[in-house]
Design an enzyme around this catalytic site. Structure first.
Site, short mmCIF file in Angstrom:
data_model
loop_
_atom_site.label_atom_id
_atom_site.label_comp_id
_atom_site.label_asym_id
_atom_site.label_seq_id
_atom_site.Cartn_x
_atom_site.Cartn_y
_atom_site.Cartn_z
N ARG A 242 69.05 69.34 51.27
CA ARG A 242 69.92 69.29 52.44
C ARG A 242 70.03 70.69 53.06
O ARG A 242 70.06 71.69 52.34
CB ARG A 242 71.29 68.76 52.06
CG ARG A 242 71.27 67.31 51.58
CD ARG A 242 72.65 66.81 51.18
NE ARG A 242 72.59 65.43 50.72
CZ ARG A 242 72.34 65.06 49.46
NH1 ARG A 242 72.13 65.99 48.52
NH2 ARG A 242 72.28 63.78 49.12
N LYS A 269 76.45 67.08 47.36
CA LYS A 269 77.15 65.93 47.94
C LYS A 269 77.64 64.99 46.85
O LYS A 269 78.72 64.42 46.95
CB LYS A 269 76.22 65.19 48.90
CG LYS A 269 76.87 64.04 49.64
CD LYS A 269 75.90 63.43 50.64
CE LYS A 269 76.55 62.29 51.41
NZ LYS A 269 75.60 61.68 52.38
N HIS A 332 67.48 68.34 58.86
CA HIS A 332 67.69 67.28 57.88
C HIS A 332 66.49 66.34 57.84
O HIS A 332 66.25 65.65 56.84
CB HIS A 332 68.96 66.50 58.23
CG HIS A 332 69.56 65.79 57.06
ND1 HIS A 332 69.05 64.62 56.55
CD2 HIS A 332 70.64 66.08 56.30
CE1 HIS A 332 69.79 64.21 55.54
NE2 HIS A 332 70.75 65.08 55.35
N ARG A 335 63.81 65.94 54.96
CA ARG A 335 64.07 65.05 53.82
C ARG A 335 63.46 63.66 54.08
O ARG A 335 62.85 63.06 53.19
CB ARG A 335 65.57 64.95 53.57
CG ARG A 335 66.17 66.23 53.02
CD ARG A 335 67.69 66.22 53.01
NE ARG A 335 68.28 65.13 52.24
CZ ARG A 335 68.34 65.09 50.92
NH1 ARG A 335 67.81 66.09 50.20
NH2 ARG A 335 68.92 64.08 50.31
N HIS A 359 69.66 61.69 45.66
CA HIS A 359 70.37 60.51 46.15
C HIS A 359 71.08 59.81 45.00
O HIS A 359 70.55 59.75 43.88
CB HIS A 359 69.39 59.52 46.78
CG HIS A 359 68.95 59.91 48.16
ND1 HIS A 359 67.85 59.36 48.77
CD2 HIS A 359 69.46 60.80 49.05
CE1 HIS A 359 67.70 59.90 49.98
NE2 HIS A 359 68.67 60.77 50.17
N TYR A 369 72.94 52.86 33.48
CA TYR A 369 71.98 52.75 32.39
C TYR A 369 70.71 53.55 32.61
O TYR A 369 69.92 53.75 31.70
CB TYR A 369 71.61 51.28 32.17
CG TYR A 369 72.75 50.47 31.58
CD1 TYR A 369 72.98 50.46 30.20
CD2 TYR A 369 73.61 49.76 32.40
CE1 TYR A 369 74.03 49.75 29.66
CE2 TYR A 369 74.67 49.03 31.87
CZ TYR A 369 74.87 49.02 30.49
OH TYR A 369 75.92 48.33 29.96
#
Length: 407
Positions: A242, A269, A332, A335, A359, A369
């Site tokens: 970012r 984030k 941005h 990305r 993310h 999991y």
């Protein structure tokens, strides 16, 4: 003998405190420092008590007598004037603490203590500044959905649909906090969820065509702007993090020996520390940067101030000067470019790409999991990506992607 204003004004301080009686328990206490204090002597349940009524001349003789008479009526009705005064003082204090502004400030202090990023706190205070003029001084428990809707619709009519949506969301969080701390009974923002016009989603412009992206990389290589901006602009495609994380990168986060950039949780984030594997090309750019800014805190400091990070508009500004408008490419957008081309290559797993982009997994059960960071794959992918960028920049017409699952 009843007091007069003249008698009170002429009363002088003595070596010790002394009293001037008025009647029905009211008297003026003249202290040795010269202060003149109204006091009322009364009995409740056979016990003598005293009540402070204020000081002279702030409270004049007429007002002091009115306060005395009110207190005597309370005594006659079976109440203790001292207790009533204390309850009123507490009620006034609670009323002040129960305004929307006060509760919102408490809420912001809470999320700040929980470790929310400084940028998040700043945005939250900005939202509060938008709501304060209309709602700030209102007792939070008295604010109605209709009252809040009027504020939101005003923002919407001004063309700020996304702001109106964020204002409703922030107000709702404040109201829910007030409910949780027993200062309100309900959240008036909740029934307004469908009352606003949905904003049109705006995606960050990005170039996802390999050939066109190669043209951008060549333009970046030839860019002749400020040296630090040039380095940041060259570094960004290789790591595709970012923009805020890149411009605030600090030298203490860079591990040259192990080729890793560790971004601390407070800047991420998702509020988790994030490790970025560094390719040979990324390390080379950082080595260049170290010769310019290695003696300071930031890898890419602000022009003219090594104590601050690069401006958040620096990369976008450089792209505009290169002829790439905001509808074509953004800081941005690197990305999105990386995400698209890495996925299209077929060489790397979806999970490795998503973790490289830091993310969060939207499937909460799956996320619980599936905690692997795919680190070895990401290290290999980082070097492949930088090599691929070099091919694009050098003008490769066709880049063949090999399916990693092919036998």
């Amino acid at each position: 003998m009843a007091l007069t204003d003249t008698t009170i004004r002429q009363a002088k301080a003595r070596d010790n405190d002394w009293k001037l009686a008025d009647g029905k328990g009211l008297y003026l206490l003249v202290t040795k420092t010269g202060s003149k204090l109204w006091r009322l002597k009364f009995r409740v349940g056979g016990k003598e008590k005293k009540l402070a009524l204020g000081s002279y001349p702030e409270i004049g003789l007429k007002e002091a007598r009115a306060k005395r008479d009110e207190a005597r009526r309370l005594v006659q009705s079976g109440s203790d004037p001292s207790s009533v005064k204390r309850e009123r003082r507490i009620a006034k204090k609670l009323a002040t603490a129960n305004t929307f502004d006060a509760i919102a400030e408490e809420y912001i202090a809470k999320i700040e203590a929980e470790g929310r990023a400084g940028a998040t706190i700043g945005k939250t205070r900005w939202l509060l500044s938008k709501l304060s003029p209309a709602l700030g001084s209102r007792p939070i428990g008295e604010i109605t959905p209709h009252e809040l809707l009027a504020v939101l619709k005003a923002s919407e009519r001004a063309g700020h649909r996304e702001t109106a949506r964020r204002l409703r969301s922030f107000a709702s969080r404040v109201f829910r906090y007030a409910v949780a701390t027993v200062r309100a009974k309900s959240d008036p923002a909740q029934p307004l969820r469908g009352a606003l016009v949905s904003p049109v989603a705006k995606h960050h412009a990005a170039i996802t065509d390999p050939v066109a992206f190669g043209g951008l990389l060549r333009a970046i290589e030839e860019y002749s702007g400020q040296p630090v901006t040039c380095l940041a602009l060259r570094f960004t495609p290789h790591v595709f993090q970012r923009p805020g994380e890149i411009r605030q990168a600090e030298w203490t986060e860079i591990d040259f020996e192990n080729a890793v950039w560790t971004i601390p949780a407070e800047r991420m984030k998702q509020r988790h520390a994030h490790r970025v594997p560094l390719s040979r090309q990324a390390l080379a750019i950082l080595s260049e940067a170290h010769e310019l800014t290695g003696g300071g805190r930031y890898v890419f400091p602000k022009l003219g101030s090594s104590l601050k990070p690069m401006s958040e508009n620096a990369i976008n500004g450089a792209l505009r000067r290169l002829g790439y408008g905001s509808d074509r490419m953004t800081a941005h957008g690197f990305r999105s470019t990386a995400s698209s081309l890495l996925n299209e290559s077929g060489k790397w797993s979806y999970d490795a790409i998503e973790r490289a982009l830091s993310h969060a997994d939207r499937n909460q059960v799956r996320a619980a999991y599936h905690r692997g960071t795919h680190w070895l794959e990401r290290v290999e992918m980082a070097q492949w990506w930088s090599d691929y960028l070099d091919q694009l920049r050098n003008g490769a017409d066709i880049v063949l992607f090999t399916d990693r699952n092919a036998g």
